[in-house]
Design a protein around this motif. Sequence first.
Motif, PDB file in Angstrom:
ATOM      1  N   GLY B  68       0.477  -0.794  -0.357  1.00 55.00           N
ATOM      2  CA  GLY B  68      -0.171   0.323  -0.090  1.00 55.00           C
ATOM      3  C   GLY B  68       0.450   1.329  -0.131  1.00 55.00           C
ATOM      4  O   GLY B  68       0.544   2.142  -0.716  1.00 55.00           O
ATOM      5  N   ALA B  69       1.952   0.869   0.738  1.00 54.08           N
ATOM      6  CA  ALA B  69       2.784   2.576   0.905  1.00 54.08           C
ATOM      7  C   ALA B  69       3.515   2.757  -0.224  1.00 54.08           C
ATOM      8  O   ALA B  69       3.702   3.588  -0.935  1.00 54.08           O
ATOM      9  CB  ALA B  69       3.788   1.766   1.773  1.00 54.08           C
ATOM     10  N   LEU B  70       4.091   1.425  -1.389  1.00 52.73           N
ATOM     11  CA  LEU B  70       4.493   1.679  -2.559  1.00 52.73           C
ATOM     12  C   LEU B  70       3.530   2.304  -3.061  1.00 52.73           C
ATOM     13  O   LEU B  70       4.284   2.756  -3.939  1.00 52.73           O
ATOM     14  CB  LEU B  70       5.387   0.608  -2.604  1.00 52.73           C
ATOM     15  N   ASN B  71       2.109   1.703  -3.052  1.00 49.98           N
ATOM     16  CA  ASN B  71       1.468   2.694  -4.039  1.00 49.98           C
ATOM     17  C   ASN B  71       1.378   3.782  -4.736  1.00 49.98           C
ATOM     18  O   ASN B  71       0.836   4.408  -5.233  1.00 49.98           O
ATOM     19  CB  ASN B  71       0.427   1.706  -4.193  1.00 49.98           C
ATOM     20  N   MET B  72       1.269   4.193  -2.655  1.00 44.23           N
ATOM     21  CA  MET B  72       0.538   5.544  -2.207  1.00 44.23           C
ATOM     22  C   MET B  72       2.326   6.122  -3.008  1.00 44.23           C
ATOM     23  O   MET B  72       1.731   7.397  -3.338  1.00 44.23           O
ATOM     24  CB  MET B  72       0.727   5.433  -1.252  1.00 44.23           C
ATOM     25  N   TRP B  73       3.230   6.343  -2.533  1.00 44.56           N
ATOM     26  CA  TRP B  73       4.654   6.502  -3.380  1.00 44.56           C
ATOM     27  C   TRP B  73       4.095   6.569  -5.213  1.00 44.56           C
ATOM     28  O   TRP B  73       4.583   8.134  -5.689  1.00 44.56           O
ATOM     29  CB  TRP B  73       5.832   5.549  -3.047  1.00 44.56           C
ATOM     30  N   TRP B  74       4.057   5.673  -5.703  1.00 43.52           N
ATOM     31  CA  TRP B  74       4.135   5.084  -7.516  1.00 43.52           C
ATOM     32  C   TRP B  74       3.209   6.308  -7.867  1.00 43.52           C
ATOM     33  O   TRP B  74       3.384   7.357  -8.548  1.00 43.52           O
ATOM     34  CB  TRP B  74       3.836   4.316  -7.473  1.00 43.52           C
TER      35      TRP B  74
END
Lengths: 66, 324
Positions: B68-74
């Motif tokens: 989820g955090a990687l998704n929000m970064w990208w």
Amino acid sequence: MAITREHELHKRRSGRNVGLALVLVAFIVLVFGLTIAKVQSGASLQAYDHSYRPSLDPDNVRYPQR
Amino acid sequence: MTDIRADISYSDEKEARFSDYVALLKPRVMSLVVFTALVGLIVAPGALHPIEALAAIIFIALGGGASGALNMWWDADIDRVMKRTSGRPVPAGRVAAGEAMALGFALSGISVIMLWLATNALAGALLAFTIFFYAVIYTMWLKRATPQNIVIGGAAGAFPPMIGWVAVTGSISIEACLMFMLIFMWTPPHFWALALFMKSDYHKANVPMLTVTHGRKVTRAHILVYTVALIPFALAAGFTSIGGPAYLLLSLALNAVFLQGAWAIWRRTELQAEADGYAVEKRVFRFSLAYLFLHFGAFLAEAALSRLPAYAEFAASFKILELF
């Protein structure tokens, strides 16, 4: 104005620090609990401990040591 | 003597709270991950030590949070445009994109290694693949490339019960695959029903949702097709070790209602939908949530029913039953 005045910003940072501390403590407790669980349910915990022990050698299974 | 007045103004509106970092992990998605992984873990034959089971659930959830955090970064650029997501920590400016990335990578590593150590290597590998699938295959590639994004991306959400199962058994079985397929086939009709009444958001962000690229009539047909394709998997699970008569009865009823809803969506025109404020689409979307929850609830109920004799025997061995 005193330089030590408490700002709303400090409260936020303090909240973050406390939150992180709790997460780390929870992680430590979990890893400790896991260790205990693994040790309790573990298989043989014996090892060679620097010197050869024939009783632990799979080749000696046919002639178990008494 | 000079009177020095330092007028330091600091905008603390953008200073992140602890809850912002929690929000990066998408706690609502995590709750679904926890629930389905827990079901997979409980219905699997065999048992973990309670602490191992707790650790497995926590690290599966953490792995979901990491993706989820990687998704929000990208996706910060997309999130900034969409009304529903513009308040997220990264687009709102409370957390730097690099921080979200660092948190995502760190939690990915921790969760995979810890799940491996707590249970087994296959469970850890499956979690790693799930994070890779969601962060790279879905977020970085498919989401912006094809209107079939959520069909394939739905696999990421379908892995948790399989990971829970593998954490206990150490291997993949037909039951784990059917639980996977249940979520995998359920995802498209669930999200497309949402996309039908949330049209403006995806359109603004240029995300190729089926509603934008192929039109709403095609989307309605896709919802019906995927719902029909979902039914055999849902029913088939009833004939495996995790199913039973109670599950089958409930599944039959739920699938009948879902199919009726999908049929109603397919038959409607845009004019009819706009006239009643997308009432049917909203109803089917809400029902789809209950559909999945009740199916997995039924797996739990079947597991409890099948283990009742064993529990009674266990209790009798301690002469607890004599108290009654």
